[in-house]
Design a protein around this motif. Structure first.
Motif, short mmCIF file in Angstrom:
data_model
loop_
_atom_site.label_atom_id
_atom_site.label_comp_id
_atom_site.label_asym_id
_atom_site.label_seq_id
_atom_site.Cartn_x
_atom_site.Cartn_y
_atom_site.Cartn_z
N LEU A 37 0.82 -1.20 0.00
CA LEU A 37 0.00 0.00 0.00
C LEU A 37 0.86 1.26 0.00
CD1 LEU A 37 -2.80 -1.07 2.49
CD2 LEU A 37 -2.97 -0.83 0.03
N THR A 40 -12.74 -4.62 9.41
CA THR A 40 -11.96 -5.21 8.30
C THR A 40 -10.55 -5.53 8.76
OG1 THR A 40 -13.27 -3.94 6.75
CG2 THR A 40 -11.20 -4.81 5.91
N THR A 41 -10.03 -4.69 9.65
CA THR A 41 -8.67 -4.94 10.15
C THR A 41 -8.60 -6.29 10.85
OG1 THR A 41 -8.44 -2.56 10.40
CG2 THR A 41 -6.81 -3.92 11.53
N PRO A 64 -19.44 0.94 14.12
CA PRO A 64 -19.46 2.07 13.18
C PRO A 64 -18.30 1.97 12.18
CG PRO A 64 -19.41 2.83 15.47
CD PRO A 64 -19.19 1.35 15.49
N SER A 65 -18.44 2.73 11.11
CA SER A 65 -17.40 2.74 10.09
C SER A 65 -16.07 3.18 10.71
CB SER A 65 -17.83 3.73 9.00
OG SER A 65 -16.85 3.77 8.02
N LYS A 74 -1.01 5.01 13.30
CA LYS A 74 -2.39 5.12 13.77
C LYS A 74 -2.89 3.85 14.48
CE LYS A 74 -6.90 6.11 11.78
NZ LYS A 74 -7.63 6.23 10.55
N SER A 91 -14.30 1.33 12.79
CA SER A 91 -14.08 0.81 14.14
C SER A 91 -13.07 -0.35 14.16
CB SER A 91 -15.42 0.35 14.75
OG SER A 91 -16.05 -0.56 13.90
N GLY A 92 -12.71 -0.88 12.98
CA GLY A 92 -11.66 -1.90 12.94
C GLY A 92 -12.11 -3.28 12.52
N VAL A 133 -5.31 1.19 15.63
CA VAL A 133 -6.62 0.84 15.08
C VAL A 133 -7.34 -0.20 15.95
CG1 VAL A 133 -7.77 -0.20 13.10
CG2 VAL A 133 -5.94 1.42 12.73
N1 LIG Z 1 -3.98 0.70 5.03
C1 LIG Z 1 -4.34 1.54 5.97
N2 LIG Z 1 -3.46 2.49 6.40
C2 LIG Z 1 -3.79 3.33 7.38
N3 LIG Z 1 -4.98 3.34 8.02
C3 LIG Z 1 -5.89 2.43 7.63
C4 LIG Z 1 -5.63 1.49 6.59
N4 LIG Z 1 -6.71 0.70 6.43
C5 LIG Z 1 -7.61 1.13 7.33
N5 LIG Z 1 -7.14 2.16 8.04
C6 LIG Z 1 -7.80 2.87 9.13
O1 LIG Z 1 -8.04 1.95 10.16
C7 LIG Z 1 -9.30 2.20 10.76
C8 LIG Z 1 -10.10 0.90 10.78
O2 LIG Z 1 -10.37 0.53 9.44
P1 LIG Z 1 -11.24 -0.73 9.07
O3 LIG Z 1 -11.30 -0.82 7.58
O4 LIG Z 1 -10.75 -1.90 9.82
O5 LIG Z 1 -12.65 -0.27 9.65
P2 LIG Z 1 -14.07 -0.91 9.39
O6 LIG Z 1 -14.71 -1.00 10.73
O7 LIG Z 1 -13.97 -2.16 8.62
O8 LIG Z 1 -14.72 0.24 8.51
P3 LIG Z 1 -15.90 0.11 7.40
O9 LIG Z 1 -17.10 -0.42 8.11
O10 LIG Z 1 -16.09 1.52 6.95
O11 LIG Z 1 -15.40 -0.79 6.35
C9 LIG Z 1 -9.96 3.30 9.96
O12 LIG Z 1 -9.83 4.50 10.69
C10 LIG Z 1 -9.17 3.38 8.69
O13 LIG Z 1 -9.06 4.70 8.24
#
Ligand SMILES: Nc1ncnc2c1ncn2[C@@H]1O[C@H](COP(=O)(O)OP(=O)(O)OP(=O)(O)O)[C@@H](O)[C@H]1O
Length: 585
Positions: free
Chosen positions: A107, A369-370, A363-364, A342, A366-367, A344
């Motif tokens: 990335l 996908t991570t 919420p969007s 950052k 919140s982590g 997460v």
């Molecule tokens: N590659 C990355 N580099 C830096 N920050 C990231 C990266 N991917 C995600 N983030 C940040 O990590 C945090 C968690 O992201 P994640 O995609 O896990 O959230 P999510 O709950 O799945 O969100 P959504 O429901 O919108 O998909 C977010 O603030 C996002 O901006």
């Protein structure tokens, strides 16, 4: 450079020694005819030239010319195959390296840069074998042989002829270093432009929709103009090196002429030696000039090899070992994760029992996908452990992990290939009937059967010829066919309309039976039957339980999300064994 080539190809420059030997033979075949030229000239200056001797010399020279053509062809083929083999090895090494680096690296690096490295840099590097070494070997051997031969005949003229060579080499090396800085900048700029070009092509739909295609193209156009200017500047500076080299080397010709006239007039030089030097010197500088022109390109090759090395030496995710029997449970043990700077995820702990469905809600940002990315080991945790069965994911090989996990993302990628091949990706012996059966259960068979060639229909690049919903169905079918014990669904039904979503949910619930499933869903209606719902906020788990437990907590986030959803839509609440209609507010 040879050492670097060994690093880049991962091989011992096999075949190079043989090519050097053949290069030397070619140089001999170019140089030896001059001996016969000399013998012929010498014979001409005798009182009664022996014509049959001259004919014999001419005959041998002709045979040497023919042999030289044959050997030169052999050398050319050998060098090119060495070059292309090296290119293949380097590209394979790059491709396999990209599988091993963390997603974070991919990335961070501009995709245009990776693209330029895979294509342009490897092509430049191939030329080190296919052009540079052969040119160097033949030129160096030829010049050495000719100089030795001429020195034996007359060392004074020989020195005069080579007088500019040492200075030419020094000036060339210095100017080449200046050119190297510009080559690096130019290659970086080209890589940047490649990235912009890719982005422009991929986003053309969006740009057209916002009438920005022209504006965006002008940015690309500016980059192209910059490259044109930089290329001219580079040619100007880089061109000075070979030109200075050529001028200084050819100075030797003038010096030799002066010395020749001086010695001849002074009676210190035999006429046949004078003629020999005149003939040989007229050809002596040609290979040197050609080599200088080619060495000017060496900067590009060197910079390209450096950039390939940068990718090949990027830190890898450490590999573990293959585990034969892995219990398909998932456990997050006090996991924290930080993207660059950052944070997460913070101290996340939960366990998914084998064969259960866990839903991630929050919420969007919140982590959610991570969490799935850490299970698939796109990244390693900053602290804490993610385990499958009893084994931390970093202790497993990438193949073992991939074998145990099926992923369905929001963004579906399909290769420009048949639907059948897209669905059976990675399967060794795909069974047509099984594919059909799974498609019928998950894909609405009519959609596939109506395509011109059914399962054999080729979908456009990245699935461009299919709708979002169709692509999503295929990706679900692909996951089902893979039959991995763990399934990660990230908004898997996001691009489906409510009716289709319901159908797919039904298909999914039958087909994922017995699997350990982690599902991210924004629509809570799709997860009311989950064995466990993990609610995340700002990277921490704030609630955990099943739907009934969570709904009872009137001040909880899940309850408020649930109510917000009920108020937003006409709703059909499905609990186990009963159906209740909730009207829209
Ligand atoms: N590659 C990355 N580099 C830096 N920050 C990231 C990266 N991917 C995600 N983030 C940040 O990590 C945090 C968690 O992201 P994640 O995609 O896990 O959230 P999510 O709950 O799945 O969100 P959504 O429901 O919108 O998909 C977010 O603030 C996002 O901006």
């Amino acid at each position: 450079m040879l050492k670097k080539m060994r690093v880049l190809t991962g091989k011992q420059n096999e075949g190079l020694a043989q090519n050097i030997m053949w290069g030397f033979v070619e140089a001999l075949l170019v140089g030896v005819p001059f001996v016969f030229v000399y013998l012929i000239i010498k014979e001409m200056f005798t009182t009664v030239p022996d014509l049959s001797y001259v004919w014999t010399c001419c005959g041998i020279m002709t045979a040497l010319f023919v042999a030289r053509v044959v050997v030169a062809r052999h050398v050319m083929i050998n060098n090119h195959s060495l070059g292309y083999d090296a290119g293949l090895d380097i590209r394979r090494n790059l491709a396999s390296k990209l599988k091993k680096v963390p997603m974070g690296y991919l990335l961070k690096v501009d995709p245009g840069r990776i693209n330029a490295t895979m294509l342009q840099d490897v092509t430049f590097t191939e030329q080190i074998y296919s052009h540079l070494f052969s040119q160097l070997i033949v030129t160096f051997s030829l010049v050495t042989l000719v100089v030795i031969g001429l020195t034996i005949e007359d060392w004074r003229l020989s020195i005069a002829m080579c007088i500019g060579l040492p200075l030419a080499i020094v000036v060339f090396v210095v100017l080449k270093k200046v050119g190297a800085v510009l080559s690096r900048r130019l290659l970086d700029k080209v890589a940047e432009m490649t990235g912009s070009l890719m982005e422009y092509i991929l986003s053309i739909k969006l740009l057209k929709a916002y009438n920005l295609a022209g504006k965006r193209f002008s940015k690309l156009d500016d980059q192209l103009k910059d490259i044109q200017k930089m290329s001219l500047k580079h040619e100007f500076v880089a061109g000075v090196a070979p030109l200075s080299f050529i001028t200084l080397v050819e100075l030797g010709f003038a010096t030799m002429l002066l010395a020749l006239v001086y010695l001849y007039v002074g009676g210190e030089l035999q006429p046949h030696v004078a003629v020999l030097f005149l003939i040989v010197s007229s050809r002596f500088f040609r290979p040197l000039v050609a080599m200088a022109m080619f060495l000017a390109e060496y900067n590009f090759m060197q910079q390209s090899a450096n950039r390939i090395e940068e990718v090949l030496t990027a830190p890898e995710l450490p590999e573990g070992h293959w585990v034969e029997t892995l219990e398909p449970s998932i456990e997050f043990d006090n996991v924290s994760f930080t993207y660059a700077e950052k944070p997460v995820l913070r101290s996340v702990s939960f366990r998914c029992e084998p064969g259960t469905l866990t839903a991630l809600v929050g919420p969007s940002g919140s982590g959610k996908t991570t969490i799935t990315s850490l299970i698939a080991r796109f990244w390693d945790t900053t602290s804490g452990q993610v385990r499958i069965g009893d084994t931390p994911v970093e202790k497993l090989t990438a193949e073992c992990l991939a074998d145990h996990i099926s992923l369905v993302f929001q963004d579906v990628y399909l290769f420009q290939d048949t639907i059948f091949n897209n669905l059976t990706l990675g399967m060794t012996d795909p069974d047509w009937e099984q594919v059909e059966r799974v498609c019928k259960a998950t894909c609405r068979w009519d959609f596939i059967s109506q395509l011109p060639d059914g399962l054999d229909t080729v979908v456009g690049e990245a699935g461009a010829s299919l709708s979002g919903g169709e692509k999503q169905r295929l990706s679900i079918a692909r996951a089902v066919l893979k039959d991995a014990p763990i399934v990660l669904l990230d908004e898997a039904t996001a691009s489906l309309d409510p009716e289709n979503e319901y159908e797919i949910q039904q298909a999914l619930s039958t087909l994922i039976k017995g699997k350990t499933v982690i599902m991210i869903a924004h629509r809570l209606s799709t997860i009311v039957h989950a064995d466990q719902i993990v609610v995340l906020e700002n990277g921490t788990i704030i609630e955990r339980g099943n739907h009934r437990d969570l709904i009872e907590n009137s001040s909880g986030l899940y309850r408020s999300l649930w109510e917000a959803e009920r108020h937003a839509h006409g709703w059909k609440l499905v609990s186990e064994g009963e159906t209740t209609s909730v009207p829209a507010n």
